[in-house]
Design an enzyme around this catalytic site. Structure first.
Site, short mmCIF file in Angstrom:
data_model
loop_
_atom_site.label_atom_id
_atom_site.label_comp_id
_atom_site.label_asym_id
_atom_site.label_seq_id
_atom_site.Cartn_x
_atom_site.Cartn_y
_atom_site.Cartn_z
N LYS A 116 -54.11 10.03 -19.12
CA LYS A 116 -53.57 11.42 -19.18
C LYS A 116 -53.84 12.28 -20.35
O LYS A 116 -54.48 12.93 -20.80
CB LYS A 116 -53.41 11.64 -17.53
CG LYS A 116 -53.91 10.79 -16.52
CD LYS A 116 -53.12 11.53 -15.41
CE LYS A 116 -51.49 11.42 -15.10
NZ LYS A 116 -51.28 9.74 -14.84
N ARG B 103 -49.12 14.92 -7.39
CA ARG B 103 -48.81 13.48 -7.03
C ARG B 103 -49.04 13.20 -6.04
O ARG B 103 -48.86 11.97 -4.84
CB ARG B 103 -48.17 13.18 -7.90
CG ARG B 103 -48.34 12.08 -8.65
CD ARG B 103 -46.75 11.95 -9.35
NE ARG B 103 -46.68 10.79 -10.41
CZ ARG B 103 -47.01 10.69 -12.04
NH1 ARG B 103 -46.82 11.91 -12.21
NH2 ARG B 103 -46.49 9.59 -12.24
N ARG C 105 -47.39 -0.23 -23.78
CA ARG C 105 -46.45 1.34 -24.41
C ARG C 105 -44.76 0.83 -24.01
O ARG C 105 -44.52 1.30 -25.40
CB ARG C 105 -47.11 2.12 -24.13
CG ARG C 105 -46.36 3.51 -23.63
CD ARG C 105 -47.49 4.58 -22.87
NE ARG C 105 -46.82 4.19 -21.36
CZ ARG C 105 -47.26 5.44 -20.07
NH1 ARG C 105 -47.96 5.98 -20.37
NH2 ARG C 105 -47.09 5.64 -19.16
N ARG D 56 -39.55 3.77 -22.59
CA ARG D 56 -39.01 4.45 -21.03
C ARG D 56 -38.93 3.34 -20.66
O ARG D 56 -39.32 2.02 -20.34
CB ARG D 56 -40.66 4.90 -20.86
CG ARG D 56 -40.72 6.36 -21.52
CD ARG D 56 -42.44 6.78 -20.98
NE ARG D 56 -42.54 6.74 -19.51
CZ ARG D 56 -43.53 7.14 -18.73
NH1 ARG D 56 -44.46 7.68 -19.44
NH2 ARG D 56 -43.66 7.11 -17.43
N ARG E 220 -45.42 2.08 -9.95
CA ARG E 220 -45.63 3.04 -9.68
C ARG E 220 -47.47 3.13 -9.37
O ARG E 220 -47.77 4.44 -8.78
CB ARG E 220 -45.81 3.70 -11.25
CG ARG E 220 -43.89 4.21 -11.45
CD ARG E 220 -43.96 3.93 -13.41
NE ARG E 220 -44.74 4.46 -13.68
CZ ARG E 220 -44.39 4.32 -15.11
NH1 ARG E 220 -44.04 3.56 -16.05
NH2 ARG E 220 -44.84 5.31 -16.09
P1 AMP Z 1 -45.42 10.28 -15.85
O1 AMP Z 1 -44.76 9.27 -16.84
O2 AMP Z 1 -46.48 11.13 -15.61
O3 AMP Z 1 -45.90 8.22 -15.07
O4 AMP Z 1 -44.35 10.11 -14.73
C1 AMP Z 1 -42.50 9.39 -14.68
C2 AMP Z 1 -42.08 9.15 -13.36
O5 AMP Z 1 -41.53 10.38 -13.79
C3 AMP Z 1 -42.85 9.01 -12.58
O6 AMP Z 1 -42.83 7.99 -12.03
C4 AMP Z 1 -41.77 10.19 -11.65
O7 AMP Z 1 -40.62 9.51 -10.87
C5 AMP Z 1 -41.30 11.14 -11.91
N1 AMP Z 1 -42.77 12.10 -11.36
C6 AMP Z 1 -43.84 13.06 -12.02
N2 AMP Z 1 -44.40 13.50 -12.12
C7 AMP Z 1 -44.31 13.61 -10.74
C8 AMP Z 1 -44.33 14.35 -9.66
N3 AMP Z 1 -45.45 14.84 -10.11
N4 AMP Z 1 -43.93 14.35 -8.63
C9 AMP Z 1 -43.02 13.52 -8.40
N5 AMP Z 1 -42.01 12.65 -9.75
C10 AMP Z 1 -42.93 12.75 -10.18
#
Ligand code: AMP
Length: 191
Positions: A14, A89, A128, A134, A146
């Protein structure tokens, strides 16, 4: 405005596709994951709250996430379009985004699912994790958690937009260039 949801499990590409669309169209890219990581790095109250969930690979509660997203969108009223990356989400997040768009006289134009299977997700994120720094990219159990949260809580969002005729699926297992070409066939901002 042209408003696009880039949708897919963690590691589906993404962020990479969002960067390419930003280069081409100058849209605002909003990644809620990046926003949380910024808060975490700056050790804000929001960051401390979010960390508890992020480190386990769980979703941050909807109220917290929606409030943060809304603030960001409302702070940027003059953009030509927005790419939502990692949001919505959950169904309540989708409903909140709908209300927000309506209140601005705007709408979501399309949702694109980048479809990638679980083993490929794990492979990409472990790769990554060697450079991203991270915490949630390093541990295979967290990565699988996740992915599972995506399947359980996030996939219904696809159906929500599908009923509106807005959902599209692109094979995310292709090369970056091939995925970009498929995405470009869907994204049609007004001239
Ligand atoms: P990402 O970088 O999109 O994989 O997000 C990393 C982490 O941030 C996720 O595993 C969640 O813990 C939190 N997070 C990001 N976006 C959301 C969302 N829209 N709703 C809930 N948690 C989120």
């Amino acid at each position: 405005m042209y408003n696009l949801i880039l949708f897919g499990p963690p590691g589906s590409g993404k962020g990479t596709q969002a960067d390419l669309l930003v280069q081409e169209f100058g849209f605002l890219h909003i990644s809620t994951g990046d926003m949380f990581r910024y808060e975490l790095k700056n050790e804000t109250e929001l960051g401390k709250e979010a960390r508890k969930y992020m480190d386990r690979g769980d979703l941050v509660p909807d109220e917290v996430t929606i409030a943060m997203l809304r603030k960001r969108v409302e702070a940027n009223p003059d953009v030509t379009g927005i790419i939502f990356d990692g949001f919505p989400r959950t169904d309540p997040q989708a409903a909140a985004l709908n209300d927000l768009m309506e209140s601005m006289g705007q709408q979501i134009n399309a949702l694109i699912l980048l479809d990638v299977d679980e083993d490929e997700v794990v492979r990409r994120i472990i790769g990554r994790g060697k450079t991203s720094g991270r915490a949630d990219d390093k541990n295979e159990d967290t990565i699988r958690q996740r992915y599972e949260n995506f399947v359980n809580y996030t996939t219904p969002v696809y159906a929500y937009y599908d009923e509106l005729g807005l959902s599209h699926t692109v094979d995310g297992m292709q090369s970056i260039e091939e995925v970009a070409a498929s995405v470009r066939e869907i994204v049609k901002p007004a001239e």
